[in-house]
Scaffold this motif. Structure first.
Motif, PDB file in Angstrom:
ATOM      1  N   VAL A 374      46.207 107.484  41.681  1.00 50.80           N
ATOM      2  CA  VAL A 374      45.143 108.499  41.677  1.00 50.80           C
ATOM      3  C   VAL A 374      45.065 109.181  40.322  1.00 50.80           C
ATOM      4  O   VAL A 374      43.976 109.384  39.765  1.00 50.80           O
ATOM      5  CB  VAL A 374      45.391 109.537  42.793  1.00 50.80           C
ATOM      6  N   ALA A 375      46.210 109.541  39.753  1.00 51.76           N
ATOM      7  CA  ALA A 375      46.226 110.221  38.461  1.00 51.76           C
ATOM      8  C   ALA A 375      45.619 109.339  37.371  1.00 51.76           C
ATOM      9  O   ALA A 375      44.820 109.808  36.540  1.00 51.76           O
ATOM     10  CB  ALA A 375      47.661 110.612  38.103  1.00 51.76           C
ATOM     11  N   TYR A 376      46.000 108.069  37.355  1.00 55.11           N
ATOM     12  CA  TYR A 376      45.442 107.160  36.347  1.00 55.11           C
ATOM     13  C   TYR A 376      43.928 107.004  36.516  1.00 55.11           C
ATOM     14  O   TYR A 376      43.178 107.008  35.528  1.00 55.11           O
ATOM     15  CB  TYR A 376      46.119 105.790  36.436  1.00 55.11           C
ATOM     16  N   ARG A 377      43.465 106.882  37.733  1.00 59.25           N
ATOM     17  CA  ARG A 377      42.023 106.710  37.951  1.00 59.25           C
ATOM     18  C   ARG A 377      41.244 107.943  37.494  1.00 59.25           C
ATOM     19  O   ARG A 377      40.155 107.823  36.915  1.00 59.25           O
ATOM     20  CB  ARG A 377      41.750 106.409  39.426  1.00 59.25           C
ATOM     21  N   LEU A 378      41.795 109.117  37.767  1.00 64.51           N
ATOM     22  CA  LEU A 378      41.129 110.343  37.324  1.00 64.51           C
ATOM     23  C   LEU A 378      41.083 110.427  35.801  1.00 64.51           C
ATOM     24  O   LEU A 378      40.066 110.826  35.212  1.00 64.51           O
ATOM     25  CB  LEU A 378      41.847 111.569  37.888  1.00 64.51           C
ATOM     26  N   ALA A 379      42.178 110.049  35.145  1.00 65.97           N
ATOM     27  CA  ALA A 379      42.220 110.104  33.685  1.00 65.97           C
ATOM     28  C   ALA A 379      41.249 109.085  33.078  1.00 65.97           C
ATOM     29  O   ALA A 379      40.553 109.384  32.091  1.00 65.97           O
ATOM     30  CB  ALA A 379      43.642 109.844  33.193  1.00 65.97           C
ATOM     31  N   ILE A 380      41.182 107.889  33.638  1.00 68.44           N
ATOM     32  CA  ILE A 380      40.245 106.874  33.136  1.00 68.44           C
ATOM     33  C   ILE A 380      38.809 107.352  33.304  1.00 68.44           C
ATOM     34  O   ILE A 380      37.968 107.205  32.404  1.00 68.44           O
ATOM     35  CB  ILE A 380      40.469 105.532  33.874  1.00 68.44           C
ATOM     36  N   GLY A 394      40.181 104.767  28.007  1.00 64.70           N
ATOM     37  CA  GLY A 394      40.122 104.336  29.400  1.00 64.70           C
ATOM     38  C   GLY A 394      40.682 102.942  29.590  1.00 64.70           C
ATOM     39  O   GLY A 394      41.458 102.682  30.529  1.00 64.70           O
ATOM     40  N   ILE A 395      40.329 102.020  28.675  1.00 67.04           N
ATOM     41  CA  ILE A 395      40.847 100.652  28.768  1.00 67.04           C
ATOM     42  C   ILE A 395      42.350 100.632  28.497  1.00 67.04           C
ATOM     43  O   ILE A 395      43.107  99.883  29.127  1.00 67.04           O
ATOM     44  CB  ILE A 395      40.090  99.735  27.792  1.00 67.04           C
ATOM     45  N   ARG A 396      42.801 101.485  27.577  1.00 64.93           N
ATOM     46  CA  ARG A 396      44.247 101.567  27.297  1.00 64.93           C
ATOM     47  C   ARG A 396      45.011 102.006  28.547  1.00 64.93           C
ATOM     48  O   ARG A 396      46.085 101.454  28.865  1.00 64.93           O
ATOM     49  CB  ARG A 396      44.494 102.540  26.153  1.00 64.93           C
ATOM     50  N   ASP A 423      42.751  99.014  40.718  1.00 61.07           N
ATOM     51  CA  ASP A 423      41.892  98.594  41.812  1.00 61.07           C
ATOM     52  C   ASP A 423      40.440  98.682  41.359  1.00 61.07           C
ATOM     53  O   ASP A 423      40.152  98.902  40.181  1.00 61.07           O
ATOM     54  CB  ASP A 423      42.146  99.448  43.059  1.00 61.07           C
ATOM     55  N   VAL A 424      39.525  98.519  42.305  1.00 60.56           N
ATOM     56  CA  VAL A 424      38.108  98.499  41.950  1.00 60.56           C
ATOM     57  C   VAL A 424      37.659  99.838  41.375  1.00 60.56           C
ATOM     58  O   VAL A 424      36.782  99.888  40.492  1.00 60.56           O
ATOM     59  CB  VAL A 424      37.261  98.108  43.187  1.00 60.56           C
ATOM     60  N   VAL A 425      38.263 100.932  41.834  1.00 57.61           N
ATOM     61  CA  VAL A 425      37.883 102.256  41.318  1.00 57.61           C
ATOM     62  C   VAL A 425      38.299 102.398  39.858  1.00 57.61           C
ATOM     63  O   VAL A 425      37.522 102.891  39.013  1.00 57.61           O
ATOM     64  CB  VAL A 425      38.520 103.369  42.180  1.00 57.61           C
ATOM     65  N   ALA A 426      39.520 101.964  39.519  1.00 55.49           N
ATOM     66  CA  ALA A 426      39.999 102.070  38.138  1.00 55.49           C
ATOM     67  C   ALA A 426      39.166 101.187  37.210  1.00 55.49           C
ATOM     68  O   ALA A 426      38.757 101.620  36.118  1.00 55.49           O
ATOM     69  CB  ALA A 426      41.476 101.683  38.071  1.00 55.49           C
TER      70      ALA A 426
END
Length: 501
Positions: A374-380, A394-396, A423-426
């Motif tokens: 969740v944290a990674y997806r929010l940051a991306i 974001g790609i990094r 996942d698909v969200v990220a």
């Protein structure tokens, strides 16, 4: 034990089974007189409070059974009954043989009420303990008692009872200080931070973000610098949101008891306090205020836990603040080191395992020890929404998720790896960043990559890729028009057609 021994003896006489107790053991069981103790009663009531769901009726029945020995020799009944006015009171004075409950007894009893959100019964017990003519003169309510009653207000069915929670908080502060008309003296001299956090939790659940921010501000304003029992310092706090509510605090304070008793000590807010206020702001979608409070926690010297940092990341994602999001993600990576052991949310370090092993019920959610999916997806997503074109970041982060998942998988932690695997969200969030920048070639490579990894794109993913092609075409057309007045952008249109196919 005597009942079991009688059964064994009957079977022995009937020849059904051999004796299972030696003669000396049988004599000991028959001769000893084991009586229940207050500690045993407390343990039984505490077990009822910790059950899922809490056995509140059983907890009260245990108290009644253990303490209801009446002078008239009648059978045990309810030790707590209601009088003609509906108030709770003791039925009759006990005689010898009954157990005497202590403050821990009522603490466990109130815990069973709190888990069921029974505000009415909790208030009745508190009033019984506070009254001057209390049946148990040696039982003095302490900070745990008041905090548990506040917790019942927070868990009430149909929504938290904020007004009662704040009233009990003020009563407890005054009572524990031993001031005014609060009846008998209390067992301690200060309401702990747990009681304040319980009241803040009720406010947060009711989505009253302004009240939560104000209560936190009052705690900072009135707390002692060391967080101990000394007099408040009343020093100027480093708390940004306080400036906008200072007049409100003076006119309508939440801690109103301090107006007449300014020397009552107030505990310093801890990480849970700040996190609860962040949750209130998040629930009300007050993103700027949320980040102001998170920044104030850092200035105040209070570390935020994983859930609080996730709230801060959510605010960054909503506002498109890439730098702030990367800052809070790095702070989340340091949680394991701060607690004395490395690791991630999905793979906590040894110190985390030591601190939680055996202390949480099975199935309970463990504290975050590092960034999760969740944290990674929010940051991306925050990088994708940034107006500064932070799609590369974001790609990094997407690559970082892949590396972390591979590392956990190599260590045999399949479940942990699946939590941080993109996942698909990220992927869609990273592609959205490419879309804004018109990086259609990178967007197409990302959608091919996610397909290769078995992640199925959805309509939002395809729309983001097509939009990346459209943005690239628009950029090319604008550049060409500036140079020659013609129209260009064939490459972008061709890529969009390929994506549609």
């Amino acid at each position: 034990l005597r009942s079991r021994l009688d059964d064994v003896n009957k079977k022995k006489e009937a020849g059904d089974s051999p004796p299972i107790l030696a003669a000396e053991q049988a004599g000991f069981v028959k001769g000893c007189k084991i009586r229940p103790t207050t500690r045993l009663m407390n343990s039984a009531i505490d077990a009822c409070a910790r059950a899922r769901p809490a056995r509140q009726d059983t907890a009260f029945a245990i108290l009644d059974h253990a303490t209801s020995k009446y002078a008239d020799g009648g059978p045990p009944g309810e030790s707590l009954e209601r009088d003609a006015n509906g108030n709770t009171r003791r039925r009759e004075r006990k005689k010898g043989g009954a157990l005497s409950p202590n403050v821990y007894t009522f603490g466990s009893l109130l815990a069973s009420c709190a888990r069921n959100g029974d505000v009415a019964r909790s208030k009745e017990i508190l009033e019984l303990l506070e009254s001057d003519d209390a049946y148990y003169p040696d039982v003095h309510p302490n900070g745990v008692i008041y905090s548990t009653v506040i917790s019942a207000c927070e868990r009430r069915d149909g929504g938290p009872d904020v007004e009662t929670a704040l009233d009990v908080l003020n009563r407890g502060m005054k009572k524990l200080q031993g001031g005014g008309d609060c009846g008998r003296p209390a067992a301690s001299s200060m309401m702990g931070v747990v009681g304040f956090n319980a009241a803040l939790s009720a406010v947060a659940r009711d989505a009253r973000w302004e009240m939560a921010v104000q209560l936190l501000g009052e705690m900072i304003l009135h707390s002692s610098p060391g967080g101990g029992d000394g007099p408040p310092s009343r020093s100027e706090p480093s708390y940004g949101p306080l400036e906008s509510i200072r007049d409100k605090i003076a006119a309508r304070p939440i801690l109103r008891v301090l107006k007449d008793h300014p020397d009552i000590p107030v505990p310093r807010p801890d990480g849970v306090t700040f996190g609860t206020v962040l949750a209130a702001c998040e629930r009300s979608e007050r993103w700027r205020t949320l980040l102001d409070v998170a920044k104030a926690a850092t200035v105040y010297g209070t570390g935020l836990d994983g859930m609080a940092l996730t709230s801060a990341l959510h605010a960054c994602q909503q506002l498109g603040l890439a730098d702030e999001a990367l800052h809070y993600l790095e702070a989340m990576k340091g949680l394991g080191e701060r607690d004395g052991g490395g690791g991630t949310a999905s793979s906590p370090g040894p110190a985390a395992a030591r601190s939680t092993n055996g202390r949480k019920r099975e199935g309970a959610r463990q504290a975050l020890r590092g960034p999760d999916g969740v944290a990674y997806r929010l940051a991306i997503s925050a990088c994708a929404r940034s107006p500064d074109g932070r799609w590369r970041d974001g790609i990094r982060l997407l690559d970082e998720m892949d590396e972390l998942a591979s590392s956990l998988e190599s260590a045999g932690r399949e479940r942990a790896a699946s939590d941080v695997r993109p996942d698909v969200v990220a992927y869609t969030a990273a592609i959205a960043g490419c879309s804004v920048a018109g990086e259609y070639a990178r967007a197409i490579r990302l959608i091919s990559r996610m397909r290769g990894e078995g992640v199925r794109p959805n309509v939002v993913t395809f729309s983001a890729v097509i939009n990346a092609c459209a943005t690239a075409t628009s950029n090319l057309a604008r550049a060409h028009e500036e140079r020659s007045g013609g129209v260009g952008g064939v490459d972008g249109l061709s890529a969009a057609a390929t994506t549609l196919d």
